[in-house]
Write a protein that holds these residues in place. Structure first.
Motif, PDB file in Angstrom:
ATOM      1  N   GLU A 157       9.530  66.742  29.564  1.00 35.71           N
ATOM      2  CA  GLU A 157      10.282  65.717  30.342  1.00 35.71           C
ATOM      3  C   GLU A 157      10.175  66.033  31.948  1.00 35.71           C
ATOM      4  N   PRO A 159      11.409  66.516  35.688  1.00 35.27           N
ATOM      5  CA  PRO A 159      12.609  67.177  36.395  1.00 35.27           C
ATOM      6  C   PRO A 159      13.452  66.097  37.167  1.00 35.27           C
ATOM      7  N   GLY A 178      14.126  72.408  38.957  1.00 33.90           N
ATOM      8  CA  GLY A 178      13.557  71.670  37.466  1.00 33.90           C
ATOM      9  C   GLY A 178      14.102  72.964  36.415  1.00 33.90           C
ATOM     10  N   SER A 179      15.376  72.960  36.343  1.00 34.14           N
ATOM     11  CA  SER A 179      15.930  74.116  35.470  1.00 34.14           C
ATOM     12  C   SER A 179      15.351  75.571  35.649  1.00 34.14           C
ATOM     13  N   ARG A 323       3.377  65.588  31.105  1.00 35.17           N
ATOM     14  CA  ARG A 323       4.818  65.579  31.454  1.00 35.17           C
ATOM     15  C   ARG A 323       5.044  64.229  31.956  1.00 35.17           C
ATOM     16  N   HIS A 373      16.568  70.216  26.007  1.00 33.41           N
ATOM     17  CA  HIS A 373      16.211  69.647  27.142  1.00 33.41           C
ATOM     18  C   HIS A 373      15.886  70.752  28.111  1.00 33.41           C
ATOM     19  N   LYS A 374      16.229  71.768  28.148  1.00 29.14           N
ATOM     20  CA  LYS A 374      16.094  72.868  28.833  1.00 29.14           C
ATOM     21  C   LYS A 374      14.506  73.217  28.595  1.00 29.14           C
ATOM     22  N   LEU A 377      11.920  70.582  30.002  1.00 30.05           N
ATOM     23  CA  LEU A 377      11.747  70.746  31.489  1.00 30.05           C
ATOM     24  C   LEU A 377      10.566  71.849  31.806  1.00 30.05           C
TER      25      LEU A 377
END
Length: 412
Positions: A157, A159, A178-179, A323, A373-374, A377
């Motif tokens: 994904e 960011p 972005g995490s 990405r 999700h984490k 990213l």
């Protein structure tokens, strides 16, 4: 950024390739060694790019089987274990002494003290192809990576929302979070001209190393410490270790709930009762762990369906990671791995028949959306996923990726 090195020259025999051709970026390469065939095959995704004969460990010095990665590279090295024996073009895969290296003796049968011996020209070219972190999969019978499709596999994904990223205007560099990984993008300070195109430049992220396994005592103790503290029992700082404060808190909780305080400390009954008391439902049986650049990043509990059945041991690597489109391809293998009866009992495995494919194992795994999700990213080219039942092995430690040692089924 794409790192595939489609060479367009088909299968490369030992005498056929040049080091200049294969000195391309090797971040997605996987090295497969078959001890039965005494052979080595280099894959980029599902494509073979090089092959060679090898000599693995002889009787009494068997080369371990499993999933490894290149931890260290040296053009010249001398053995610390065997009389300073020369090991040119050395690529270490364990800190306990196993490596790929050049040798003048590669007789196509097991002959080493545990290392994987390579012919001279091939050893040098392979050294130039690879990067630290490239995976080495050692098996008895040969295996080959296949394209895998599963809803559980990860996709990348971006960011930030693409609609926020503009170009063809007066631009300034800015960092979006972005995490935990800074990503440099272009942001417009003024409105763009009519017809301006949208563009974004993303930093290449180091590949992730992801392990999905069953929860061990450390993970259960960590949860127990957190829940006990929330319930008013002082279990000390959550660290996954059973110390005097943790034992005192556990016994205090057991007395409160009428559970026996004698015998085993971390029983299944205690964990179920504790989770219910803390309002957390049923105790999770699975754990996902993530490393990057040979260091732990984070971990979290996950759900494993039909826990009485073994997951099996499986490995996959992500290639063609885009990405921008949110797509990735995963190529993987299923590895033969014997689990002893004592370990099966400890893990609660009563069905000896493991999932016969990685896709079947993945279908039994549920990962929370926030964890997916984490990972999404941080996902980039060359990230890998290992699934096994037995958790982190003794070879995994500081300065390593997840190392999985597999075992052959004992013969009767």
């Amino acid at each position: 950024m794409f790192k595939s090195i489609y060479l367009g020259i088909g299968l490369l025999a030992l005498t056929a390739f040049s080091s200049a051709t294969l000195a391309a970026d090797g971040g997605t390469l996987q090295i497969f060694v078959s001890k039965n065939q005494q052979s080595l095959t280099v894959y980029d995704g599902g494509q073979i790019v090089a092959t060679s004969k090898v000599s693995t460990g002889k009787s009494g010095h068997t080369t371990p089987s499993g999933v490894f990665s290149i931890l260290e590279k040296r053009k010249y090295h001398e053995s610390n274990l065997y009389s300073n024996a020369p090991m040119p073009w050395m690529q270490r895969i364990t800190w306990s002494g196993v490596a790929l290296h050049e040798s003048n003796s590669v007789p196509s049968y097991p002959a080493s003290h545990g290392c994987v011996r390579l012919p001279g020209a091939f050893a040098r070219s392979l050294f130039q192809m690879t990067e630290r972190g490239a995976h080495v999969i050692i098996t008895d019978a040969p295996v080959a990576p296949q394209l895998i499709s599963s809803r559980t596999l990860f996709t990348p994904e971006l960011p930030a929302d693409n609609s926020m990223l503009l170009s063809d205007a007066q631009l300034r560099p800015t960092n979006f979070d972005g995490s935990e990984i800074p990503v440099e993008v272009a942001v417009a300070e003024v409105l763009p001209k009519v017809g301006a195109s949208t563009s974004v430049t993303l930093e290449k992220l180091p590949p992730l190393r992801i392990l999905i396994t069953r929860r061990g005592v450390r993970e259960m103790v960590f949860d127990a410490q957190e829940i006990l503290t929330d319930l008013g029992f002082d279990a000390g700082q959550p660290d996954g270790h059973i110390g005097p404060m943790t034992i005192s808190a556990i016994n205090g909780f057991k007395r409160w709930k009428g559970l026996p305080t004698k015998g085993e400390i971390m029983t299944a009954e205690f964990m179920r009762t504790l989770y219910h008391a803390g309002g957390r439902g049923e105790p999770p049986l699975g754990q996902i762990m993530v490393r990057q650049k040979f260091k732990p990043v984070f971990e979290a509990p996950i759900t494993i369906d039909h826990p009485e059945k073994a997951l099996g041991t499986h490995f996959a690597e992500a290639t063609a990671v885009n990405r921008f489109s949110g797509k990735a391809e995963w190529h993987g293998v299923t590895l033969e791995d014997y689990i002893s009866s004592a370990t099966r009992k400890r893990l609660g495995i009563t069905d000896d028949q493991a999932s016969d494919s990685m896709a079947a194992a993945l279908d039994r795994i549920t990962i929370p959306d926030n964890i997916r999700h984490k990972i999404a990213l941080l996902l980039d080219e060359g990230s890998s996923l290992t699934i096994n039942d037995t958790g982190i092995g003794p070879e995994t430690g500081q300065g390593t990726d997840f190392i999985t040692i597999t075992h052959r089924n004992p013969q009767g």
